[in-house]
Design a protein around this motif. Structure first.
Motif, PDB file in Angstrom:
ATOM      1  N   ASP A   8     -17.618 -23.055  12.223  1.00 34.04           N
ATOM      2  CA  ASP A   8     -17.943 -23.359  13.630  1.00 34.04           C
ATOM      3  C   ASP A   8     -19.450 -23.307  13.857  1.00 34.04           C
ATOM      4  OD1 ASP A   8     -15.252 -23.623  14.153  1.00 34.04           O
ATOM      5  OD2 ASP A   8     -15.036 -21.653  15.111  1.00 34.04           O
ATOM      6  N   GLY A   9     -20.097 -22.302  13.252  1.00 33.67           N
ATOM      7  CA  GLY A   9     -21.539 -22.166  13.387  1.00 33.67           C
ATOM      8  C   GLY A   9     -22.281 -23.334  12.768  1.00 33.67           C
ATOM      9  N   GLU A  10     -21.825 -23.797  11.619  1.00 37.35           N
ATOM     10  CA  GLU A  10     -22.467 -24.938  10.965  1.00 37.35           C
ATOM     11  C   GLU A  10     -22.346 -26.194  11.818  1.00 37.35           C
ATOM     12  OE1 GLU A  10     -21.271 -25.361   6.842  1.00 37.35           O
ATOM     13  OE2 GLU A  10     -21.556 -23.213   6.492  1.00 37.35           O
ATOM     14  N   LYS A  11     -21.177 -26.392  12.441  1.00 39.74           N
ATOM     15  CA  LYS A  11     -20.998 -27.545  13.343  1.00 39.74           C
ATOM     16  C   LYS A  11     -21.930 -27.435  14.543  1.00 39.74           C
ATOM     17  CE  LYS A  11     -16.164 -28.220  12.127  1.00 39.74           C
ATOM     18  NZ  LYS A  11     -14.791 -27.932  12.509  1.00 39.74           N
ATOM     19  N   ARG A  12     -22.078 -26.222  15.059  1.00 38.30           N
ATOM     20  CA  ARG A  12     -22.972 -25.991  16.207  1.00 38.30           C
ATOM     21  C   ARG A  12     -24.415 -26.324  15.828  1.00 38.30           C
ATOM     22  NH1 ARG A  12     -21.193 -21.341  17.240  1.00 38.30           N
ATOM     23  NH2 ARG A  12     -22.639 -20.156  15.965  1.00 38.30           N
ATOM     24  N   VAL A  13     -24.854 -25.897  14.650  1.00 43.03           N
ATOM     25  CA  VAL A  13     -26.219 -26.188  14.201  1.00 43.03           C
ATOM     26  C   VAL A  13     -26.421 -27.700  14.102  1.00 43.03           C
ATOM     27  CG1 VAL A  13     -27.879 -25.938  12.307  1.00 43.03           C
ATOM     28  CG2 VAL A  13     -26.465 -23.994  12.972  1.00 43.03           C
ATOM     29  N   ASP A  14     -25.438 -28.381  13.539  1.00 39.93           N
ATOM     30  CA  ASP A  14     -25.552 -29.831  13.402  1.00 39.93           C
ATOM     31  C   ASP A  14     -25.637 -30.505  14.779  1.00 39.93           C
ATOM     32  OD1 ASP A  14     -25.552 -32.221  11.677  1.00 39.93           O
ATOM     33  OD2 ASP A  14     -23.616 -32.638  12.637  1.00 39.93           O
ATOM     34  N   ALA A  15     -24.776 -30.068  15.704  1.00 41.19           N
ATOM     35  CA  ALA A  15     -24.722 -30.705  17.026  1.00 41.19           C
ATOM     36  C   ALA A  15     -25.914 -30.358  17.914  1.00 41.19           C
ATOM     37  CB  ALA A  15     -23.416 -30.306  17.727  1.00 41.19           C
ATOM     38  N   VAL A  16     -26.410 -29.126  17.822  1.00 47.47           N
ATOM     39  CA  VAL A  16     -27.429 -28.660  18.771  1.00 47.47           C
ATOM     40  C   VAL A  16     -28.853 -28.728  18.201  1.00 47.47           C
ATOM     41  CG1 VAL A  16     -28.113 -26.675  20.203  1.00 47.47           C
ATOM     42  CG2 VAL A  16     -25.708 -27.158  19.848  1.00 47.47           C
ATOM     43  N   LEU A  17     -28.984 -28.726  16.877  1.00 50.63           N
ATOM     44  CA  LEU A  17     -30.321 -28.765  16.270  1.00 50.63           C
ATOM     45  C   LEU A  17     -30.571 -30.065  15.510  1.00 50.63           C
ATOM     46  CD1 LEU A  17     -33.007 -27.312  15.446  1.00 50.63           C
ATOM     47  CD2 LEU A  17     -31.764 -26.470  13.442  1.00 50.63           C
ATOM     48  N   SER A  52     -26.927 -18.677  18.262  1.00 50.11           N
ATOM     49  CA  SER A  52     -26.241 -19.125  19.477  1.00 50.11           C
ATOM     50  C   SER A  52     -26.766 -20.503  19.875  1.00 50.11           C
ATOM     51  CB  SER A  52     -26.490 -18.136  20.617  1.00 50.11           C
ATOM     52  OG  SER A  52     -27.862 -18.177  20.993  1.00 50.11           O
ATOM     53  N   ALA A  53     -25.993 -21.227  20.674  1.00 52.95           N
ATOM     54  CA  ALA A  53     -26.397 -22.562  21.120  1.00 52.95           C
ATOM     55  C   ALA A  53     -27.720 -22.535  21.899  1.00 52.95           C
ATOM     56  CB  ALA A  53     -25.282 -23.204  21.936  1.00 52.95           C
ATOM     57  N   PRO A  54     -27.909 -21.598  22.848  1.00 55.10           N
ATOM     58  CA  PRO A  54     -29.196 -21.591  23.565  1.00 55.10           C
ATOM     59  C   PRO A  54     -30.396 -21.358  22.634  1.00 55.10           C
ATOM     60  CG  PRO A  54     -27.585 -20.289  24.764  1.00 55.10           C
ATOM     61  CD  PRO A  54     -26.968 -20.645  23.445  1.00 55.10           C
ATOM     62  N   ASN A  55     -30.226 -20.499  21.645  1.00 56.88           N
ATOM     63  CA  ASN A  55     -31.320 -20.251  20.712  1.00 56.88           C
ATOM     64  C   ASN A  55     -31.550 -21.439  19.790  1.00 56.88           C
ATOM     65  OD1 ASN A  55     -32.016 -17.773  21.782  1.00 56.88           O
ATOM     66  ND2 ASN A  55     -30.621 -16.661  20.447  1.00 56.88           N
ATOM     67  N   LEU A  56     -30.481 -22.152  19.444  1.00 55.01           N
ATOM     68  CA  LEU A  56     -30.644 -23.372  18.658  1.00 55.01           C
ATOM     69  C   LEU A  56     -31.388 -24.440  19.465  1.00 55.01           C
ATOM     70  CD1 LEU A  56     -27.192 -23.545  16.863  1.00 55.01           C
ATOM     71  CD2 LEU A  56     -29.419 -23.389  15.741  1.00 55.01           C
ATOM     72  N   MET A  57     -31.131 -24.478  20.771  1.00 56.20           N
ATOM     73  CA  MET A  57     -31.855 -25.428  21.629  1.00 56.20           C
ATOM     74  C   MET A  57     -33.347 -25.101  21.647  1.00 56.20           C
ATOM     75  SD  MET A  57     -29.382 -25.910  24.919  1.00 56.20           S
ATOM     76  CE  MET A  57     -27.632 -25.830  24.689  1.00 56.20           C
TER      77      MET A  57
END
Length: 195
Positions: A8-17, A52-57
């Motif tokens: 899930d974290g890897e998908k978040r990194v791909d989507a948000v970063l 986290s998503a906000p920190n990736l942003m």
């Protein structure tokens, strides 16, 4: 981090970063082949899965502002992105391969047995490098009072003495810190990092 959270974290990194940086037009660094760039992106996603998503942003904004290349249209190299990520949101102890490896190595086993593992963990979090002999000596010296205090409190309890509330609270915190170190060491053993 279990495999589901990691995925899930890897998908978040791909989507948000990664995808937003690509939408901004950032391309692979000129020094990397396409395969190397894809490998770098895959590794970044794995290493930053804890964020986290906000920190990736925030990381995306910083990476975009520090694009590489003469036209400033290239992805920053992974090492720079990881450095910025650590400043924005440090990885937890459990997420650090270095900390897992050290605590599951013979050094970690010795530190746990002698009671100075919490100080070793503090050093690893602070400097993020395998401690050399001099650093280990410094860690042991700084842990000396705590190790002695723990031994004396254990001896008092063995005699049936009651600990003062302050000492009992300190002992509970110390036991929790030691358990945290044991848990991280166990994760390193599962990873195959340990002895």
């Amino acid at each position: 981090m279990d495999s589901t959270k990691q995925a899930d974290g890897e998908k978040r990194v791909d989507a948000v970063l990664i995808k937003p940086l690509q939408r901004r037009g950032l391309a692979k660094p000129g020094s990397l082949t396409k395969a190397q760039f894809e490998e770098m992106i895959k590794d970044l996603c794995a290493r930053l899965a804890y964020m986290s998503a906000p920190n990736l942003m925030a990381l995306e904004e910083q990476a975009a502002s520090n694009a590489g290349g003469k036209d400033r249209d290239r992805f920053p190299i992974a090492n720079r992105i990881l450095e910025w990520a650590g400043q924005i949101q440090s990885p937890s102890d459990e997420a650090s391969p270095l900390i897992r490896a050290v605590l599951s190595s013979q050094l970690g086993v010795d530190a746990l047995a002698a009671g100075w593992a919490p100080e070793l963990l503090v050093e690893l979090k602070k400097n993020r490098r395998w401690p050399n002999a001099y650093v280990i000596t410094q860690i042991k010296q700084s842990a000396g009072d705590s190790v002695t205090r723990m031994i004396r409190s254990d001896e008092a309890l063995a005699r049936g003495d009651e600990l003062s509330p302050d000492l009992a609270a300190w002992r509970a915190r110390r036991l929790a810190a030691l358990q945290k170190c044991r848990d991280i060491a166990a994760m390193g053993q599962v990873d195959g990092a340990g002895v």
